[in-house]
Design a protein around this motif. Structure first.
Motif, PDB file in Angstrom:
ATOM      1  N   LEU A  50       0.903  -1.210  -0.137  1.00 31.09           N
ATOM      2  CA  LEU A  50      -0.039  -0.154   0.036  1.00 31.09           C
ATOM      3  C   LEU A  50       0.818   1.051   0.007  1.00 31.09           C
ATOM      4  O   LEU A  50       0.532   2.287  -0.447  1.00 31.09           O
ATOM      5  CB  LEU A  50      -0.940  -0.128   1.116  1.00 31.09           C
ATOM      6  N   VAL A  77      -2.978  -9.767  -2.693  1.00 29.93           N
ATOM      7  CA  VAL A  77      -4.348 -10.432  -2.153  1.00 29.93           C
ATOM      8  C   VAL A  77      -4.541 -11.791  -2.725  1.00 29.93           C
ATOM      9  O   VAL A  77      -4.907 -12.735  -2.024  1.00 29.93           O
ATOM     10  CB  VAL A  77      -5.564  -9.482  -2.031  1.00 29.93           C
ATOM     11  N   PHE A  91     -16.424  -0.752   5.474  1.00 27.48           N
ATOM     12  CA  PHE A  91     -16.979   0.484   4.408  1.00 27.48           C
ATOM     13  C   PHE A  91     -18.434   0.479   5.030  1.00 27.48           C
ATOM     14  O   PHE A  91     -19.388   0.095   4.769  1.00 27.48           O
ATOM     15  CB  PHE A  91     -17.204  -0.210   2.738  1.00 27.48           C
ATOM     16  N   LEU A 102     -17.058  -7.882  -0.553  1.00 21.42           N
ATOM     17  CA  LEU A 102     -16.041  -7.209  -1.152  1.00 21.42           C
ATOM     18  C   LEU A 102     -14.805  -7.831  -0.617  1.00 21.42           C
ATOM     19  O   LEU A 102     -13.848  -7.815  -1.443  1.00 21.42           O
ATOM     20  CB  LEU A 102     -15.942  -5.817  -0.602  1.00 21.42           C
ATOM     21  N   TYR A 105     -13.581 -10.095  -3.472  1.00 23.20           N
ATOM     22  CA  TYR A 105     -13.838  -9.364  -4.580  1.00 23.20           C
ATOM     23  C   TYR A 105     -13.004  -9.975  -5.690  1.00 23.20           C
ATOM     24  O   TYR A 105     -13.614 -10.055  -6.665  1.00 23.20           O
ATOM     25  CB  TYR A 105     -13.366  -7.931  -4.471  1.00 23.20           C
TER      26      TYR A 105
ATOM     27  N   ALA B 187     -17.097  -2.635  -6.019  1.00 27.12           N
ATOM     28  CA  ALA B 187     -15.848  -2.114  -5.948  1.00 27.12           C
ATOM     29  C   ALA B 187     -15.775  -0.676  -5.875  1.00 27.12           C
ATOM     30  O   ALA B 187     -14.996   0.036  -5.353  1.00 27.12           O
ATOM     31  CB  ALA B 187     -14.852  -2.737  -7.119  1.00 27.12           C
ATOM     32  N   LEU B 189     -18.156   1.267  -5.089  1.00 27.19           N
ATOM     33  CA  LEU B 189     -18.489   1.993  -3.723  1.00 27.19           C
ATOM     34  C   LEU B 189     -17.601   1.837  -2.533  1.00 27.19           C
ATOM     35  O   LEU B 189     -17.027   2.663  -1.983  1.00 27.19           O
ATOM     36  CB  LEU B 189     -19.753   1.110  -3.218  1.00 27.19           C
ATOM     37  N   SER B 190     -16.806   0.747  -2.798  1.00 23.47           N
ATOM     38  CA  SER B 190     -15.679   0.488  -1.835  1.00 23.47           C
ATOM     39  C   SER B 190     -14.307   1.874  -1.928  1.00 23.47           C
ATOM     40  O   SER B 190     -13.922   1.989  -0.955  1.00 23.47           O
ATOM     41  CB  SER B 190     -14.881  -0.552  -1.858  1.00 23.47           C
ATOM     42  N   ARG B 192     -15.178   4.834  -2.885  1.00 20.95           N
ATOM     43  CA  ARG B 192     -15.821   6.045  -2.229  1.00 20.95           C
ATOM     44  C   ARG B 192     -15.606   5.818  -0.770  1.00 20.95           C
ATOM     45  O   ARG B 192     -15.215   6.750   0.037  1.00 20.95           O
ATOM     46  CB  ARG B 192     -17.294   5.940  -2.620  1.00 20.95           C
ATOM     47  N   GLU B 193     -15.928   4.804  -0.327  1.00 20.03           N
ATOM     48  CA  GLU B 193     -15.860   4.467   1.441  1.00 20.03           C
ATOM     49  C   GLU B 193     -14.565   4.582   1.823  1.00 20.03           C
ATOM     50  O   GLU B 193     -14.521   5.168   2.754  1.00 20.03           O
ATOM     51  CB  GLU B 193     -16.628   3.075   1.585  1.00 20.03           C
ATOM     52  N   ASP B 194     -13.529   4.036   1.241  1.00 26.30           N
ATOM     53  CA  ASP B 194     -12.264   3.998   1.731  1.00 26.30           C
ATOM     54  C   ASP B 194     -11.339   3.294   1.064  1.00 26.30           C
ATOM     55  O   ASP B 194     -11.408   2.272   0.801  1.00 26.30           O
ATOM     56  CB  ASP B 194     -12.198   2.950   3.123  1.00 26.30           C
ATOM     57  N   ILE B 196      -8.129   3.104   1.432  1.00 20.78           N
ATOM     58  CA  ILE B 196      -6.892   1.963   1.734  1.00 20.78           C
ATOM     59  C   ILE B 196      -7.747   0.634   1.748  1.00 20.78           C
ATOM     60  O   ILE B 196      -6.983  -0.404   1.662  1.00 20.78           O
ATOM     61  CB  ILE B 196      -6.373   2.550   3.067  1.00 20.78           C
ATOM     62  N   ALA B 197      -8.825   0.952   2.588  1.00 22.51           N
ATOM     63  CA  ALA B 197      -9.416  -0.582   2.793  1.00 22.51           C
ATOM     64  C   ALA B 197      -9.817  -1.162   1.535  1.00 22.51           C
ATOM     65  O   ALA B 197      -9.593  -2.536   1.316  1.00 22.51           O
ATOM     66  CB  ALA B 197     -10.643  -0.435   3.730  1.00 22.51           C
ATOM     67  N   ALA B 198     -10.279  -0.645   0.464  1.00 22.75           N
ATOM     68  CA  ALA B 198     -10.257  -1.074  -0.841  1.00 22.75           C
ATOM     69  C   ALA B 198      -9.255  -1.631  -1.545  1.00 22.75           C
ATOM     70  O   ALA B 198      -9.207  -2.852  -1.895  1.00 22.75           O
ATOM     71  CB  ALA B 198     -11.094  -0.089  -1.769  1.00 22.75           C
ATOM     72  N   ARG B 199      -7.895  -1.010  -1.406  1.00 25.31           N
ATOM     73  CA  ARG B 199      -6.689  -1.539  -1.781  1.00 25.31           C
ATOM     74  C   ARG B 199      -6.424  -2.796  -1.133  1.00 25.31           C
ATOM     75  O   ARG B 199      -5.962  -3.792  -1.675  1.00 25.31           O
ATOM     76  CB  ARG B 199      -5.767  -0.509  -1.954  1.00 25.31           C
ATOM     77  N   ALA B 200      -6.704  -2.850   0.364  1.00 21.99           N
ATOM     78  CA  ALA B 200      -6.035  -4.033   1.073  1.00 21.99           C
ATOM     79  C   ALA B 200      -6.911  -5.296   0.851  1.00 21.99           C
ATOM     80  O   ALA B 200      -6.700  -6.374   1.060  1.00 21.99           O
ATOM     81  CB  ALA B 200      -6.272  -3.569   2.574  1.00 21.99           C
ATOM     82  N   MET B 201      -8.309  -5.118   0.080  1.00 21.65           N
ATOM     83  CA  MET B 201      -9.230  -6.156   0.096  1.00 21.65           C
ATOM     84  C   MET B 201      -8.935  -6.447  -1.598  1.00 21.65           C
ATOM     85  O   MET B 201      -9.625  -7.314  -1.982  1.00 21.65           O
ATOM     86  CB  MET B 201     -10.721  -5.755  -0.045  1.00 21.65           C
TER      87      MET B 201
END
Ligand SMILES: Nc1ncnc2c1ncn2[C@@H]1O[C@H](COP(=O)(O)OP(=O)(O)OP(=O)(O)O)[C@@H](O)[C@H]1O
Ligand SMILES: [Mg+2]
Lengths: 235, 327
Positions: A50, A77, A91, A102, A105, B187, B189-190, B192-194, B196-201
């Motif tokens: 990251l 991941v 989220f 998600l 995903y 994806a 929406l994620s 928009r939400e966050d 860093i968390a989106a990338r981590a997921m």
């Protein structure tokens, strides 16, 4: 399973991580403990890709060795290296179900078993599937964050301060679940400030101080060491 | 009810109503004035939905949406004046707008919040000045005149135009609704939400943002393409910064991230503006006044990120409580 050599992270002139070496073996729980600002989160972010870093990170999955240099976070991941970030970062406006989906995903296969597995570990999430995740309590959000990460079928799970801000009873519950996840074959790298609990469930530990590894060894030995007692266990 | 039954029921009722409406328009049972208002509302909806995709769902504030609309409108005007039929001209219109969206997306990857808004604003102004300065192609500051309609025959033009506009409106609505409910939508929406968390997921947020920008621009261009044969005249002032703000206003009033809210607000504001014509220039106060009232009493917008749905209504009346929520 994971071998880190000479890892460095800098933010401008701040050297947050100053060349650390450590390893995590398959099936282990390894903990990385240290005070505020020691560089724990920076280390995990670097492992997930990251943030930029230098040094080498090698991941070995089923006998295949991957050098993670230049590999994008989403591909990491896909390889099985998944992080539960500090402060949960669920989220908030999405439902519990969408959060879990998600987590999966990148997967295209059937998720029924994985969802069941998450509900078995965290029955409370099942009752709240359609609830907006920002309305969950702090503890439930932590469960969701862990459940979400499990949905991607991690081989090695990086947990960043899962006990942060939780009541003692819930901390014990979360740690018990981390052990259960580990018992099912997921390798764990656990970052904690709660050294007391972390050293109890880990096999080995590394102590991070201002970006350097100050101490390392078997967790029970570190728990008995005078320096660790004084600095992290309150006497 | 089974999903497939629901789908066919919904699809056939939409198509039947579209056929009936077109019939009414063709035989002037809906008068010219009202049908023009409906068409304006539908075009505004398409444009507002395109902004909702990038701003409401992906969380990237764009203040240059009118630029993409302008690209679609002028491209269609240029090609249909050259003799291309409208459906054919639609292709380069949507294509050029998408390309512009793609180009804007690249620098936007490094920017967020205010900086992104300022960059998109700059993009909109570039398009506006291009329209003004490429006079040979666009008619410059005095506007693009005598754009062919949807059809040479007046009567057919009216109903074909109505059909094109409402078919486009339905397609865009269905497209965005399905996109948001898919895993790509999650994806989006994620991000928009966050982030860093989106990338981590494992979400590739660069791809998501570029894709969302390009698709949003393409849909805005589609809305613009419909304007050209509908209005027969384009003015560069219709694609300036203020127009971009108007679209943001629709979104804010309808509720960011709500598809039904956006459509409601787009039609509502179009009709309101017409009905309040007697107020003269005081009309201009309505948008800002509505904004202030909305912020005071319902800051999340009419729908507040929720969706109005017939099925939910039926389910609720039947005692069950099922809600669709997108943010
Ligand atoms: N984005 C950033 N920009 C500049 N400096 C940063 C940034 N992120 C972290 N730092 C600095 O890097 C150092 C290590 O931070 P890091 O978050 O890794 O610590 P940590 O061990 O996780 O602390 P904590 O236990 O409080 O979470 C700190 O001095 C911090 O101020
Ligand atoms: Mg930290």
């Amino acid at each position: 399973m994971l071998r880190v050599t000479g890892l460095e992270v800098s933010y401008g002139s701040i050297r947050a991580v100053q060349g650390i070496d450590f390893d995590v073996r398959e099936g282990e729980i390894v903990t990385l403990i240290g005070a505020n600002g020691a560089g724990k989160t920076s280390t995990l972010h670097a492992l997930s890709g990251l943030i930029p870093s230098t040094g080498s990170v090698e991941l070995e999955i089923d006998g295949n060795r991957h050098n993670l240099r230049g590999i994008a976070p989403d591909l990491r991941v896909g390889l099985g290296l998944v992080q539960v970030p500090e402060g949960r970062r669920v989220f908030g406006n999405l439902s519990v179900r969408d959060n879990l989906l998600l987590g999966a995903y990148r997967r295209k296969d059937d998720l029924t078993k994985d969802l069941e597995n998450v509900f078995r570990l965290f029955p409370r999430l099942k009752e709240r599937l359609n609830q907006r995740s920002s309305t969950l309590s702090g503890g439930e959000q932590q469960m969701l964050a862990i459940g979400r990460a499990l949905m991607s079928r991690p081989r090695i799970l990086l947990l960043d301060e899962p006990s942060m801000g939780l009541a003692p009873l819930l901390v014990r519950e979360i740690f018990r679940i981390i052990q259960a996840i580990n018992a099912e074959g997921v390798t764990i790298l656990l970052v904690e400030q709660n050294a007391h609990m972390a050293l109890k469930i880990a096999q080995r530990a590394f102590v991070l101080e201002t970006g350097k590894i100050a101490l390392s060894g078997p967790a029970d030995e570190l728990a008995r060491s005078e320096t660790v007692k004084r600095a992290y266990l309150g006497g | 009810m089974k999903t497939s039954t629901r789908f066919w029921l919904l699809a056939s009722s939409i198509l039947v109503s579209l056929a009936v409406l077109t019939f009414l328009v063709h035989y002037r049972l809906i008068d010219r004035y009202l049908s023009r208002l409906l068409m304006l509302g539908a075009i505004q909806s398409i444009i507002a939905l395109s902004l909702n995709l990038i701003t409401g769902f992906t969380g990237q504030l764009s203040l240059g949406q009118a630029g993409f609309v302008g690209i679609g409108a002028y491209t269609t005007a240029i090609f249909t004046t050259q003799g291309w039929p409208f459906p054919l001209a639609l292709i380069p219109s949507v294509g050029f707008a998408a390309l512009a969206g793609f180009l804007v997306a690249w620098p936007s990857l490094r920017l967020r919040g205010d900086y992104l808004a300022i960059m998109t604003l700059g993009f909109g102004e570039i398009i506006r000045s291009l329209i003004i300065n490429l006079g040979d192609l666009t008619g410059g500051a005095s506007g693009f005149k005598d754009i062919p309609g949807f059809h040479a025959d007046g009567d057919i033009n009216r109903s074909i135009g109505f059909l094109w506009i409402f078919l486009s409106f339905i397609l865009v609505t269905v497209l965005i609704t399905n996109l948001i409910r898919s895993s790509h939508g999650r994806a989006i929406l994620s991000v928009r939400e966050d982030e860093i968390a989106a990338r981590a997921m494992g979400v590739d947020i660069r791809r998501v943002k570029i894709g969302a920008f390009a698709l949003s621009a393409a849909l805005a261009g589609w809305g613009g393409a419909l304007q050209a044969p509908f209005l027969n005249y384009l003015a560069p002032t219709s694609y300036d910064f203020l127009k971009s703000v108007d679209i943001v206003v629709i979104l804010v009033l309808g509720g960011m991230g709500s598809i039904t809210g956006t459509i409601l607000a787009a039609f509502g504001l179009t009709l309101l503006q017409e009905w309040l014509r007697f107020l003269g220039d005081y009309r201009m106060v309505i948008y800002p006044l509505l904004m202030i009232l909305m912020m005071l009493f319902r800051p999340q917008g009419l729908m507040g990120g929720r969706e109005w749905s017939l099925w939910n209504l039926i389910a609720r009346l039947g005692g069950k409580n099922r809600e669709v929520r997108h943010g």
